[in-house]
Write a protein that holds these residues in place. Structure first.
Motif, PDB file in Angstrom:
ATOM      1  N   ALA A  40     -86.200  32.558 -19.768  1.00 12.87           N
ATOM      2  CA  ALA A  40     -84.478  32.523 -18.369  1.00 12.87           C
ATOM      3  C   ALA A  40     -83.026  32.722 -19.015  1.00 12.87           C
ATOM      4  CB  ALA A  40     -84.780  30.565 -19.346  1.00 12.87           C
ATOM      5  N   MET A  41     -82.848  33.470 -20.070  1.00  8.19           N
ATOM      6  CA  MET A  41     -81.444  33.954 -20.253  1.00  8.19           C
ATOM      7  C   MET A  41     -81.437  34.944 -20.170  1.00  8.19           C
ATOM      8  SD  MET A  41     -81.156  32.533 -23.989  1.00  8.19           S
ATOM      9  CE  MET A  41     -79.128  33.162 -24.752  1.00  8.19           C
ATOM     10  N   ALA A  42     -82.593  35.549 -19.947  1.00 15.31           N
ATOM     11  CA  ALA A  42     -82.456  37.091 -19.189  1.00 15.31           C
ATOM     12  C   ALA A  42     -81.709  37.201 -17.604  1.00 15.31           C
ATOM     13  CB  ALA A  42     -83.565  37.905 -19.494  1.00 15.31           C
ATOM     14  N   ASN A  43     -82.097  35.561 -17.173  1.00 18.47           N
ATOM     15  CA  ASN A  43     -82.561  35.771 -15.550  1.00 18.47           C
ATOM     16  C   ASN A  43     -81.310  34.993 -15.381  1.00 18.47           C
ATOM     17  OD1 ASN A  43     -84.778  37.397 -13.941  1.00 18.47           O
ATOM     18  ND2 ASN A  43     -85.564  35.809 -16.019  1.00 18.47           N
ATOM     19  N   SER A  44     -80.501  34.106 -15.812  1.00 17.95           N
ATOM     20  CA  SER A  44     -79.247  33.331 -15.540  1.00 17.95           C
ATOM     21  C   SER A  44     -78.138  33.285 -16.435  1.00 17.95           C
ATOM     22  CB  SER A  44     -79.745  32.221 -16.565  1.00 17.95           C
ATOM     23  OG  SER A  44     -81.200  31.161 -16.121  1.00 17.95           O
ATOM     24  N   LEU A  45     -77.044  32.457 -15.481  1.00 11.07           N
ATOM     25  CA  LEU A  45     -75.652  33.164 -15.908  1.00 11.07           C
ATOM     26  C   LEU A  45     -75.769  32.426 -17.346  1.00 11.07           C
ATOM     27  CD1 LEU A  45     -72.229  34.529 -15.592  1.00 11.07           C
ATOM     28  CD2 LEU A  45     -72.757  32.908 -13.935  1.00 11.07           C
ATOM     29  N   CYS A  46     -75.143  32.637 -18.166  1.00  9.53           N
ATOM     30  CA  CYS A  46     -75.076  32.019 -19.837  1.00  9.53           C
ATOM     31  C   CYS A  46     -73.692  32.239 -19.631  1.00  9.53           C
ATOM     32  CB  CYS A  46     -76.166  32.901 -20.692  1.00  9.53           C
ATOM     33  SG  CYS A  46     -77.846  32.792 -20.718  1.00  9.53           S
ATOM     34  N   PHE A  47     -73.494  30.786 -20.617  1.00  9.86           N
ATOM     35  CA  PHE A  47     -72.177  30.418 -21.153  1.00  9.86           C
ATOM     36  C   PHE A  47     -72.109  31.190 -22.644  1.00  9.86           C
ATOM     37  CE2 PHE A  47     -71.958  30.296 -17.001  1.00  9.86           C
ATOM     38  CZ  PHE A  47     -70.660  30.267 -16.821  1.00  9.86           C
ATOM     39  N   VAL A  56     -71.637  28.278 -31.122  1.00 11.21           N
ATOM     40  CA  VAL A  56     -71.689  27.225 -31.602  1.00 11.21           C
ATOM     41  C   VAL A  56     -71.270  26.285 -30.028  1.00 11.21           C
ATOM     42  CG1 VAL A  56     -69.562  26.637 -33.449  1.00 11.21           C
ATOM     43  CG2 VAL A  56     -69.104  26.493 -30.998  1.00 11.21           C
ATOM     44  N   ALA A  57     -72.032  26.291 -29.359  1.00 11.63           N
ATOM     45  CA  ALA A  57     -71.792  25.804 -27.788  1.00 11.63           C
ATOM     46  C   ALA A  57     -72.860  26.766 -26.717  1.00 11.63           C
ATOM     47  CB  ALA A  57     -70.826  25.344 -27.422  1.00 11.63           C
ATOM     48  N   PHE A  58     -73.256  26.340 -25.712  1.00 13.25           N
ATOM     49  CA  PHE A  58     -74.340  27.315 -24.913  1.00 13.25           C
ATOM     50  C   PHE A  58     -74.345  26.267 -23.571  1.00 13.25           C
ATOM     51  CE2 PHE A  58     -78.250  28.257 -22.899  1.00 13.25           C
ATOM     52  CZ  PHE A  58     -78.006  29.886 -22.880  1.00 13.25           C
ATOM     53  N   ALA A  59     -74.487  26.910 -22.846  1.00 13.75           N
ATOM     54  CA  ALA A  59     -74.679  26.442 -21.101  1.00 13.75           C
ATOM     55  C   ALA A  59     -75.395  27.799 -20.507  1.00 13.75           C
ATOM     56  CB  ALA A  59     -73.623  26.023 -20.160  1.00 13.75           C
ATOM     57  N   ARG A  60     -76.543  27.241 -19.167  1.00 12.01           N
ATOM     58  CA  ARG A  60     -76.811  28.533 -18.496  1.00 12.01           C
ATOM     59  C   ARG A  60     -76.955  27.493 -17.039  1.00 12.01           C
ATOM     60  NH1 ARG A  60     -82.158  29.180 -17.261  1.00 12.01           N
ATOM     61  NH2 ARG A  60     -82.615  27.117 -18.510  1.00 12.01           N
ATOM     62  N   VAL A  61     -76.254  28.619 -16.760  1.00 10.79           N
ATOM     63  CA  VAL A  61     -77.084  28.451 -15.448  1.00 10.79           C
ATOM     64  C   VAL A  61     -77.498  29.528 -14.292  1.00 10.79           C
ATOM     65  CG1 VAL A  61     -74.927  28.007 -12.496  1.00 10.79           C
ATOM     66  CG2 VAL A  61     -74.071  27.721 -15.459  1.00 10.79           C
ATOM     67  N   ILE A  62     -78.708  28.588 -13.543  1.00  6.10           N
ATOM     68  CA  ILE A  62     -79.204  28.677 -12.485  1.00  6.10           C
ATOM     69  C   ILE A  62     -78.487  29.237 -11.070  1.00  6.10           C
ATOM     70  CG2 ILE A  62     -82.350  29.170 -11.866  1.00  6.10           C
ATOM     71  CD1 ILE A  62     -82.624  26.385 -13.733  1.00  6.10           C
ATOM     72  N   THR A  63     -78.363  30.328 -10.387  1.00  4.66           N
ATOM     73  CA  THR A  63     -77.783  30.603  -9.020  1.00  4.66           C
ATOM     74  C   THR A  63     -78.032  31.829  -8.944  1.00  4.66           C
ATOM     75  OG1 THR A  63     -75.390  30.558  -8.488  1.00  4.66           O
ATOM     76  CG2 THR A  63     -75.794  31.845 -10.394  1.00  4.66           C
ATOM     77  N   ASP A  64     -77.658  31.736  -7.017  1.00  4.93           N
ATOM     78  CA  ASP A  64     -77.749  32.814  -6.421  1.00  4.93           C
ATOM     79  C   ASP A  64     -76.893  33.782  -6.879  1.00  4.93           C
ATOM     80  OD1 ASP A  64     -76.644  30.798  -4.598  1.00  4.93           O
ATOM     81  OD2 ASP A  64     -77.533  30.858  -3.396  1.00  4.93           O
ATOM     82  N   ARG A  65     -75.877  32.864  -7.125  1.00  3.59           N
ATOM     83  CA  ARG A  65     -74.537  32.553  -6.758  1.00  3.59           C
ATOM     84  C   ARG A  65     -73.366  33.634  -5.175  1.00  3.59           C
ATOM     85  NH1 ARG A  65     -76.172  37.061 -11.678  1.00  3.59           N
ATOM     86  NH2 ARG A  65     -74.591  36.289 -13.397  1.00  3.59           N
ATOM     87  N   ASN A  70     -77.783  25.625 -10.336  1.00  5.18           N
ATOM     88  CA  ASN A  70     -78.404  24.352 -11.078  1.00  5.18           C
ATOM     89  C   ASN A  70     -78.059  24.546 -12.665  1.00  5.18           C
ATOM     90  OD1 ASN A  70     -79.722  22.042 -11.536  1.00  5.18           O
ATOM     91  ND2 ASN A  70     -81.364  23.333 -12.967  1.00  5.18           N
ATOM     92  N   MET A  71     -76.735  24.044 -12.905  1.00  4.42           N
ATOM     93  CA  MET A  71     -76.619  24.265 -14.668  1.00  4.42           C
ATOM     94  C   MET A  71     -77.442  22.811 -15.489  1.00  4.42           C
ATOM     95  SD  MET A  71     -73.677  23.664 -16.669  1.00  4.42           S
ATOM     96  CE  MET A  71     -72.725  21.824 -15.758  1.00  4.42           C
ATOM     97  N   VAL A  72     -78.166  23.990 -16.913  1.00  3.06           N
ATOM     98  CA  VAL A  72     -78.845  23.203 -17.561  1.00  3.06           C
ATOM     99  C   VAL A  72     -78.389  23.329 -19.216  1.00  3.06           C
ATOM    100  CG1 VAL A  72     -80.451  23.648 -16.035  1.00  3.06           C
ATOM    101  CG2 VAL A  72     -80.721  25.625 -17.354  1.00  3.06           C
ATOM    102  N   ASP A  73     -79.438  22.941 -19.955  1.00  3.31           N
ATOM    103  CA  ASP A  73     -79.426  23.838 -21.727  1.00  3.31           C
ATOM    104  C   ASP A  73     -78.116  23.770 -22.326  1.00  3.31           C
ATOM    105  OD1 ASP A  73     -81.825  23.849 -21.438  1.00  3.31           O
ATOM    106  OD2 ASP A  73     -82.198  26.214 -20.731  1.00  3.31           O
ATOM    107  N   VAL A  74     -77.358  22.371 -21.411  1.00  2.00           N
ATOM    108  CA  VAL A  74     -75.808  22.382 -22.332  1.00  2.00           C
ATOM    109  C   VAL A  74     -76.379  21.993 -23.568  1.00  2.00           C
ATOM    110  CG1 VAL A  74     -73.662  21.554 -21.763  1.00  2.00           C
ATOM    111  CG2 VAL A  74     -74.818  22.469 -19.564  1.00  2.00           C
TER     112      VAL A  74
END
Length: 142
Positions: A40-47, A56-65, A70-74
């Protein structure tokens, strides 16, 4: 400042920390296998949110850019909540150049409506048009 920074550098992400939080502490991904988190991380834009160099924090965005995200795993680690890190994480996500001009940016939350509302997120304007396939216990079957 206070030493908190946000980065999209995939090489800095602590995959073990992200997996531990999601699989053991999150309400939405308990039991998720590490291999799925990695994919999931490899195929997403991760912060990653970092305090003095430690994640200490994380957010993952699934996107076609281009049109949709769609923001997930925040998350912010529980011991560090209430310090404004989630707001700074959100500011960085929404400022990312690849997430500008999108037609739709979605997320799902069970308890952080107030945070996301500060950044323009609202309930769906046309909920009758949305559908989903939802399997909340899918990771328990792995």
């Amino acid at each position: 400042m206070d030493g908190f920074e946000v980065s999209c550098d995939a090489g800095r992400l602590d995959v073990g920390l992200v997996h531990r939080f999601l699989s053991q502490e999150s309400a939405w991904a308990r039991g998720i296998p590490r291999e799925l988190v990695e994919r999931a991380m490899a195929n997403s834009l991760c912060f990653g949110g970092y305090l003095d160099g430690n994640q200490v924090a994380f957010a993952r965005v699934i996107t076609d850019r281009a049109t949709f995200a769609n923001m997930v795993d925040v998350f912010v680690l529980p011991a560090l909540r209430g310090r404004g890190y989630s707001k700074r994480l959100m500011e960085s996500v929404l400022a990312h150049p690849d997430l500008q001009g999108l037609r739709r940016f979605t997320l799902a939350t069970g308890d952080a409506h107030g945070l996301y509302a500060q950044f323009g997120f609202t309930p769906p304007s046309r909920p009758a048009t949305l559908m989903e396939r939802y399997y909340p216990d899918v990771y328990q079957r792995c």
